[in-house]
Write a protein that holds these residues in place. Structure first.
Motif, PDB file in Angstrom:
ATOM      1  N   GLN A   1      37.732 -51.881  20.468  1.00 50.72           N
ATOM      2  CA  GLN A   1      38.584 -50.686  19.823  1.00 50.72           C
ATOM      3  C   GLN A   1      39.647 -50.505  20.867  1.00 50.72           C
ATOM      4  OE1 GLN A   1      36.587 -46.959  19.117  1.00 50.72           O
ATOM      5  NE2 GLN A   1      38.335 -46.145  18.494  1.00 50.72           N
TER       6      GLN A   1
ATOM      7  N   GLN B   1      42.889 -48.461  21.907  1.00 47.27           N
ATOM      8  CA  GLN B   1      43.913 -47.206  21.536  1.00 47.27           C
ATOM      9  C   GLN B   1      45.189 -47.421  22.351  1.00 47.27           C
ATOM     10  OE1 GLN B   1      43.557 -45.244  19.096  1.00 47.27           O
ATOM     11  NE2 GLN B   1      41.436 -44.675  18.731  1.00 47.27           N
TER      12      GLN B   1
ATOM     13  N   ASN C   1      41.918 -46.639  28.024  1.00 44.93           N
ATOM     14  CA  ASN C   1      41.403 -47.212  26.786  1.00 44.93           C
ATOM     15  C   ASN C   1      40.055 -46.871  26.815  1.00 44.93           C
ATOM     16  OD1 ASN C   1      41.854 -48.508  24.071  1.00 44.93           O
ATOM     17  ND2 ASN C   1      40.059 -49.477  24.797  1.00 44.93           N
TER      18      ASN C   1
ATOM     19  N   VAL D   1      37.753 -44.346  24.268  1.00 44.34           N
ATOM     20  CA  VAL D   1      36.895 -44.608  23.151  1.00 44.34           C
ATOM     21  C   VAL D   1      35.367 -44.379  23.609  1.00 44.34           C
ATOM     22  CG1 VAL D   1      38.523 -46.690  22.397  1.00 44.34           C
ATOM     23  CG2 VAL D   1      36.770 -47.057  24.141  1.00 44.34           C
TER      24      VAL D   1
ATOM     25  N   GLN E   1      40.247 -40.136  17.694  1.00 44.93           N
ATOM     26  CA  GLN E   1      39.278 -40.614  16.479  1.00 44.93           C
ATOM     27  C   GLN E   1      38.043 -39.914  16.502  1.00 44.93           C
ATOM     28  OE1 GLN E   1      40.931 -41.836  13.802  1.00 44.93           O
ATOM     29  NE2 GLN E   1      42.871 -41.875  15.289  1.00 44.93           N
TER      30      GLN E   1
END
Length: 520
Positions: free
Chosen positions: A254, A256, A263, A267, A519
């Motif tokens: 993942q 971002q 990152n 995450v 998120q």
């Protein structure tokens, strides 16, 4: 006469035979052409008891590589900007399409990074994959992003040879003595630029690419890229058709933001470590600032935790005070080396303020030395160079601003404060005066009442540190001829803007960052 003609014909035939003999025995060179047709791709190459062409070699290489369940290439890149890079490329093809990862490690003897200093190395991963038929890519780095060269191996492997009118192609046959064949291609500017997408060295321009094939198996063995006039390649990679280790397709992480450490924090892979310093300009004694400080302290008290875990603790602490998290967002600055994380709160469905965590990757560590607490009544600018500017509007003509900037280690400090009154004549009103130091009120009242041009003049107070000394300047604008007597008449430190800018840059030239929602 007939004897002379026969003799002449015999000489010509002998001459042609000699030329043909030397053409077929010199340096094993089959063809070296700069013509603009495709004939050279289809010239037959005789290898003992078999025949092939350059086109067939490339077609076979496409089948061997593009549809490989697992293919690996090991390579090296070096340019005149003193960047040296080793990379490994893993490629997978399956039912869901293709995916690949290029993992590289670079070092550099100079520093091209615009903001970050001290980094002369980088480790990075570049991912490409297909998702529902759509090609996607992602990049993660740790270190100095500016020296990472992404070598697009696929651009070298899977050439479009339907139109070679602009290419220069040559073939060299070393099958007898060395066991391989070279096919060289030059002049394909479009894929040359795409194959090395990061412009690091303006002189590392591909002039020629040589493809090395095994003469027996016809498999592609190696790809070399040359700059014009060079005899040694500045980039090459070797093929590995039976790589060791796990053959499971690489898992796409993942992503971002591109900075790997940041990152990981976003995450949830990395712990968040907060410093104790808190800035809350213009609201130091407010209830909201007190609650926000307590919330951060309580959330930090749970010990080392991931960022999602920290947020959970922060939300629980806010809930105890009747506050609700309204929005969680992030934006990166300094070209991905830093990150603003903004958490806004509401009370009784009304936004009350936000807490901002500026995170940065310095000296090999994730740093978050400072926290900002901002009121919803104030305007806050988060800039791409990492600066934070907080603006409080007092009236239609009066506002305050506090600007903060960070050093190379991620520590924030007050760059300057300013208080601006658009009409000096308004300073006769106490509400306006209260925005300034009480000791300056007598002088400000003189400016407002004794100068006829006060309605047409503005006044800005600048405060900043020079070393350990605090500097305070009042800078008027308009009616410059009136300035000369103001200092002695009012007792204020009246000066032109040059007196300020010789110490500190008070212009806002950087763009604002763009925030994206978290998120979770």
């Amino acid at each position: 006469m007939k004897k002379k003609v026969a003799y002449f014909s015999l000489v010509v035939a002998l001459f042609v035979f000699i030329i043909a003999f030397f053409e077929n025995t010199s340096e094993n060179k089959i063809k070296d052409t700069t013509t603009n047709d495709q004939a050279v791709l289809d010239d037959v190459l005789k290898l003992d008891d078999q025949e092939t062409t350059a086109r067939k070699l490339f077609e076979a290489a496409y089948e061997d590589t593009y549809y490989a369940s697992h293919l690996r290439a090991h390579g090296y890149y070096e340019d005149s900007s003193f960047v040296e890079e080793e990379f490994t490329y893993d490629y997978y093809y399956g039912e869901d399409g293709s995916r690949s990862v290029l993992e590289g490690k670079s070092i550099c003897d100079s520093n091209p990074e615009k903001y970050v200093t001290g980094y002369l190395n980088v480790k990075f991963s570049y991912y490409k994959w297909e998702e529902n038929g759509v090609e996607k890519d992602g990049f993660l780095f740790n270190g100095c992003k500016g020296i990472a060269q992404i070598v697009d191996v696929g651009k070298f492997l899977w050439l479009d040879l339907t139109d070679t009118s602009e290419l220069e192609i040559s073939i060299e046959d070393y099958s007898q003595d060395k066991g391989y064949i070279y096919v060289s291609i030059a002049g394909k500017d479009d894929w040359i630029q795409e194959a090395l997408p990061r412009t690091i060295d303006p002189y590392a321009v591909i002039h020629e690419v040589k493809y090395k094939f095994d003469a027996d198996t016809h498999k592609l063995l190696e790809v070399d890229a040359y700059a014009k006039g060079d005899v040694s390649p500045f980039m090459f990679f070797e093929m590995d058709y039976e790589p060791q280790g796990d053959h499971t397709p690489v898992e796409i992480p993942q992503i971002q933001v591109e900075n790997g450490i940041l990152n990981g924090m976003i995450v949830g892979d990395k712990a968040l470590n907060l410093g104790e310093n808190v800035y809350s300009p213009f609201i130091e004694d407010s209830t909201w600032a007190g609650d926000a400080r307590a919330m951060v302290e309580e959330a930090s008290a749970v010990g080392e935790s991931s960022f999602p875990e920290f947020l959970t603790a922060l939300e629980q602490s806010a809930d105890l005070r009747g506050l609700t998290v309204k929005e969680k967002s992030y934006a990166y600055f300094n070209e991905g080396s830093g990150l603003f994380v903004l958490i806004s709160f509401s009370q009784d469905e009304k936004e009350i303020g936000s807490i901002v965590f500026p995170l940065a990757y310095y000296d090999g560590m994730l740093q978050c030395h400072d926290t900002f607490i901002v009121s919803a009544n104030d305007q806050c600018l988060y800039l791409v160079n990492g600066d934070v500017e907080i603006i409080r509007t007092i009236s239609d003509s009066l506002y305050k601003k506090a600007c903060y900037s960070s050093d190379i280690n991620g520590y924030y400090s007050l760059k300057y404060k300013m208080t601006r009154e658009e009409k000096i004549s308004n300073l006769s009103v106490k509400v306006e005066l209260k925005a300034f130091s009480e000791t300056d009120w007598p002088g400000l009242k003189i400016l407002a009442n004794d100068y006829l041009c006060a309605e047409e003049m503005s006044l800005t107070k600048y405060e900043f540190m020079v070393g350990k000394d605090q500097k305070v300047y009042y800078v008027p604008e308009g009616h410059e001829k009136e300035w000369s007597g103001m200092r002695s008449h009012t007792g204020l430190n009246i000066a032109g803007i040059d007196a300020v800018t010789m110490h500190v840059d008070v212009t806002t030239t950087w763009e604002e960052v763009y925030f994206l929602p978290l998120q979770y």
